[in-house]
Design an enzyme around this catalytic site. Sequence first.
Site, PDB file in Angstrom:
ATOM      1  N   GLU A 172      41.421  44.903  33.622  1.00  0.00           N
ATOM      2  CA  GLU A 172      41.749  45.350  34.989  1.00  0.00           C
ATOM      3  C   GLU A 172      42.412  46.718  34.946  1.00  0.00           C
ATOM      4  O   GLU A 172      43.307  46.952  34.120  1.00  0.00           O
ATOM      5  CB  GLU A 172      42.694  44.318  35.616  1.00  0.00           C
ATOM      6  N   HIS A 173      41.959  47.588  35.839  1.00  0.00           N
ATOM      7  CA  HIS A 173      42.462  48.970  35.895  1.00  0.00           C
ATOM      8  C   HIS A 173      42.212  49.695  34.573  1.00  0.00           C
ATOM      9  O   HIS A 173      42.987  50.552  34.173  1.00  0.00           O
ATOM     10  CB  HIS A 173      43.944  49.015  36.288  1.00  0.00           C
TER      11      HIS A 173
ATOM     12  N   ASP B   8      32.954  47.623  39.954  1.00  0.00           N
ATOM     13  CA  ASP B   8      32.480  46.736  41.029  1.00  0.00           C
ATOM     14  C   ASP B   8      30.996  46.959  41.307  1.00  0.00           C
ATOM     15  O   ASP B   8      30.208  46.010  41.400  1.00  0.00           O
ATOM     16  CB  ASP B   8      33.281  46.970  42.313  1.00  0.00           C
TER      17      ASP B   8
HETATM   18  C1  GLA Z   1      39.060  47.924  42.219  1.00  0.00           C
HETATM   19  C2  GLA Z   1      38.180  49.112  41.860  1.00  0.00           C
HETATM   20  C3  GLA Z   1      37.599  48.968  40.460  1.00  0.00           C
HETATM   21  C4  GLA Z   1      38.687  48.643  39.444  1.00  0.00           C
HETATM   22  C5  GLA Z   1      39.584  47.510  39.928  1.00  0.00           C
HETATM   23  C6  GLA Z   1      40.761  47.279  39.022  1.00  0.00           C
HETATM   24  O1  GLA Z   1      38.289  46.782  42.317  1.00  0.00           O
HETATM   25  O2  GLA Z   1      37.143  49.249  42.795  1.00  0.00           O
HETATM   26  O3  GLA Z   1      36.904  50.127  40.109  1.00  0.00           O
HETATM   27  O4  GLA Z   1      39.439  49.786  39.127  1.00  0.00           O
HETATM   28  O5  GLA Z   1      40.060  47.746  41.233  1.00  0.00           O
HETATM   29  O6  GLA Z   1      40.344  46.822  37.780  1.00  0.00           O
END
Ligand code: GLA
Length: 389
Positions: free
Chosen positions: A33-34, A175
């Site tokens: 994540e991130h 995503d």
């Molecule tokens: C959101 C963003 C993704 C990613 C996540 C965190 O969903 O759209 O690109 O950075 O946050 O992992």
Amino acid sequence: MLDKLMQKFKELYGADGELRTYFAPGRVNLIGEHTDYNGGHVFPCALTLGTYAAVRSRNDRVLRFYSMNFDSFGVVETSLDDLVPNKEASWTNYPKGVMWAFEKRGMKLSHGLDIAIYGDIPNGSGLSSSASLEVLTGVILKDIFGFEQVSMAEIALIGQDAENNYNGCNCGIMDQFASAMGKKDHAVFLDTNTLNYEYAPVKLPDAKIIITNSRVKHSLVDSAYNDRRNECETALRELQEVVNIHSLGELSEEEYEEHKGAIKDAVRQKRAKHAVYENQRTIRAVGALKANDITLFGQLMNASHISLKDDYEVSCEEIDILVDLAWKTEGVIGSRITGGGFGGCTVSIVKNEAVDTFVNEIGEAYFEKVGHRAEFYVVDIGDGAGRLS
Ligand code: GLA
């Protein structure tokens, strides 16, 4: 649902001409994540929840949009000559942004479209309803205008471009990539630095993946997301003074510890630490899954949550309540916040025999503490976007 959508389409736009239908899924990220805007790895999977479209070509330059989820907006009419963001037109900025991004790449749209949409991803839940709408639009344009040279990975990149430069959210590629490239019963192990990817089977005969929707979305979401990204970029520049790297994802934990003193601010140090450690955790977690060590996979999910809460500071009270309750429930293998943060959902791996207790007991305890109900979804991992008929 598709039947209802097609019926609605005909009601709004008339019944003649060729009608085509499409689907693009939402996603849940298992770990990583991130990391996607830090050159690291992610491990999302496509859901069977997503966004459907019914589409028909027009012989002028008019665009008509309608969404069953935003019925009060009615039919929003615009034109290919007016592809500029418009606050009042709310959700239509997502498909319009993708049209703009196609045209920017020299793929001119020669005629208008009538589009009707329906989505079953709960709104604002952090399961990527907007990315699914972008990828959906990409698939529609590729099919209707015959842009055969555009790969599904390119559609993901176009969707991200639209999100970044038309809709103003500086998101990474995860995503859109998961929505475009997902595969039934597999998660996508993606290196966001190179866009190399690998499908890893998610076979859990003894357990289920459960998404819990906190049903809160704090208003910070977009601005705090962009802040985190800026903090990481600054930390990277500081590290580049002492070590030759292009992204935080290139560092091991040991290298980070050795060089972290170059980052001149304690908050930025924590942000960079998360990006580095989370990337390594993701690589390890995929190894654990391949080795059928689901216990280790779960432990790494838990560690991911702690890092997102303490170092990256993207959790919130409601989400921490859900994760704490999960951790205390017997039969829970791992549980963490998923997605961008500041509300949204958790993802948990729960032994089959504990699923009912998980849903009932955590459901009640959350309601008691927070005052509204959470929602639970047992995940089915589906395929990426495509044409249906
Ligand atoms: C959101 C963003 C993704 C990613 C996540 C965190 O969903 O759209 O690109 O950075 O946050 O992992």
